[in-house]
Design a protein around this motif. Structure first.
Motif, PDB file in Angstrom:
ATOM      1  N   THR A  30     -95.564   3.331  21.005  1.00 52.33           N
ATOM      2  CA  THR A  30     -95.683   4.084  20.168  1.00 52.33           C
ATOM      3  C   THR A  30     -95.389   3.953  18.488  1.00 52.33           C
ATOM      4  N   THR A  32     -93.374   5.355  14.654  1.00 51.67           N
ATOM      5  CA  THR A  32     -92.439   6.187  13.692  1.00 51.67           C
ATOM      6  C   THR A  32     -92.498   5.452  12.337  1.00 51.67           C
ATOM      7  N   THR A  37     -93.297   9.986  14.957  1.00 46.43           N
ATOM      8  CA  THR A  37     -93.834   9.251  15.406  1.00 46.43           C
ATOM      9  C   THR A  37     -95.590   9.834  16.580  1.00 46.43           C
TER      10      THR A  37
END
Length: 205
Positions: A30, A32, A37
């Motif tokens: 992921t 952010t 996010t």
């Protein structure tokens, strides 16, 4: 799962710790920023941290007075490249569980590129009539694995007493002629050896 040692950083390389060797894992990514996010990426292909190799069947053969053939069988690398394969041995009275760099331990490693399968190595310059302990081993980046400990005892040499031809000498009846012959004992240390005539009515030479 494990712990990402670089979590929260912008690094493209992350080290995951706390995993269990031999267990398959997948991972997602992921990102952010100030807006939030992202969704997780598609899961990766499974990856498995390597385990220590598997080595079995410690063998000893052709045990002689000062030599023996020792070996084992590497059945698995554990998922990492082998860096060393060999045998360690020691006099049992000094160390009954030989491992690399142990007290009184001799290491004999396979030359060239180590590989799986059965291997045999020569142990040389052993002490006659002595009990030894030994184990086969295999090493990768994940560590070193050993077989169970085996034992063998080197053979005791058969002494040979050789006499030089005595020089001619006149010996009176009942007398003892000294230094008439010399002798040499081969095959080990057995202490003093005395010899005399089998017929005491004759001179001893």
């Amino acid at each position: 799962g494990g712990t990402d040692s670089n979590a929260g950083s912008t690094s493209l390389s992350h080290v995951i710790t706390g995993l269990t060797n031999g267990t398959a894992y997948t991972f997602t990514v992921t990102a952010t920023n100030s807006a939030g996010t992202s969704s997780a990426s598609t899961a990766s292909s499974a990856v498995t941290p390597s385990t220590t190799p598997t080595v079995t069947t410690p063998t000893s053969a052709s045990v002689d007075i000062t030599t023996a053939a020792l070996g084992g069988n590497v059945t698995s690398t554990g998922g990492a490249s082998l860096t060393a394969v060999g045998v360690v041995y020691s006099i049992t009275a000094a160390n009954n569980n030989p491992q690399l760099n142990g007290t009184g331990v001799t290491n004999v490693a396979v030359s060239g590129t180590p590989a799986t399968g059965v291997f045999t190595l020569s142990a040389l310059s052993l002490t006659p009539g002595t009990a030894y302990s030994y184990a086969a081993y295999a090493t990768t980046i994940a560590g070193t694995a050993y077989t169970s400990v085996g034992t063998f005892t080197t053979a005791v040499p058969t002494p040979t007493l050789t006499f030089a031809t005595p020089s001619a000498a006149s010996v009176a009846v009942g007398a003892t002629q000294t230094n008439a012959v010399t002798s040499t004992l081969f095959g080990g240390s057995y202490g003093a050896i005395s010899y005399t005539s089998s017929d005491l009515s004759k001179a001893t030479v």
